[in-house]
Design a protein around this motif. Structure first.
Motif, short mmCIF file in Angstrom:
data_model
loop_
_atom_site.label_atom_id
_atom_site.label_comp_id
_atom_site.label_asym_id
_atom_site.label_seq_id
_atom_site.Cartn_x
_atom_site.Cartn_y
_atom_site.Cartn_z
N ASP A 38 43.23 35.21 36.48
CA ASP A 38 43.06 36.76 36.83
C ASP A 38 42.28 37.17 37.93
O ASP A 38 41.22 37.79 37.84
CB ASP A 38 42.74 37.62 35.63
N THR A 71 40.81 39.38 40.81
CA THR A 71 40.70 40.79 40.88
C THR A 71 41.67 41.36 42.12
O THR A 71 42.43 42.45 41.91
CB THR A 71 39.28 41.09 41.31
N GLU A 72 41.98 40.85 42.97
CA GLU A 72 42.75 41.38 44.33
C GLU A 72 44.17 41.37 43.77
O GLU A 72 45.05 42.55 43.93
CB GLU A 72 42.90 40.30 45.49
N ARG A 106 44.28 44.43 41.38
CA ARG A 106 44.01 45.70 41.93
C ARG A 106 45.56 46.04 42.66
O ARG A 106 45.72 47.16 42.64
CB ARG A 106 42.94 45.47 42.99
N LEU A 116 41.85 45.43 48.07
CA LEU A 116 40.83 46.07 47.65
C LEU A 116 40.41 47.56 48.29
O LEU A 116 39.48 48.17 47.79
CB LEU A 116 39.34 45.25 47.78
#
Length: 126
Positions: free
Chosen positions: A72, A74-75, A78, A37
């Motif tokens: 899915d 987020t990390e 990203r 992140l």
């Protein structure tokens, strides 16, 4: 050599025991220079021990998210976004990375594995 082996086993136990709080996991990844992140370019070459810790955490996070119905993470998304942007910037600038900055095979394998675990929607967003 013994210290490296002991450190490897310590990291393995720490990560797979699921004991550390999420903020400690994030701090560990930041200290290793592979925080998903964070902002900026994604490191193309990641030392195998750091990659090992990163991969264990990402796969644990994906497994937990999949059991909750949303693979899915987020990390993971990203990381893909930052890696592609880093490669794109290098290609547009016409720079050839040094050998120590090149994408290592284990890193590519991790990227493919987490991509494979995305839903169809997640794959399209990458």
């Amino acid at each position: 050599e013994e210290f490296a082996v002991a450190l490897y086993h310590f990291n393995h136990s720490l990560v797979t025991s699921d004991l550390p709080a999420p903020n400690l996991q994030t701090t560990l990844l930041q200290q290793l220079g592979v925080s998903p992140l964070s902002d900026g370019a994604w490191p193309l070459y990641i030392h195998p021990q750091s990659l090992s810790v990163l991969s264990r955490l990402l796969l644990i996070w994906q497994h937990k998210a999949t059991t909750q119905g949303d693979p899915d993470v987020t990390e993971c998304l990203r990381i893909w976004e930052r890696c592609i942007n880093t490669l794109k910037q290098a290609a547009l600038q016409g720079t050839s990375p040094a050998e120590t900055e090149d994408l290592n095979v284990e890193h590519v394998q991790l990227l493919l594995l987490i991509f494979h675990n995305f839903s169809e929607k997640g794959r399209r967003s990458v």
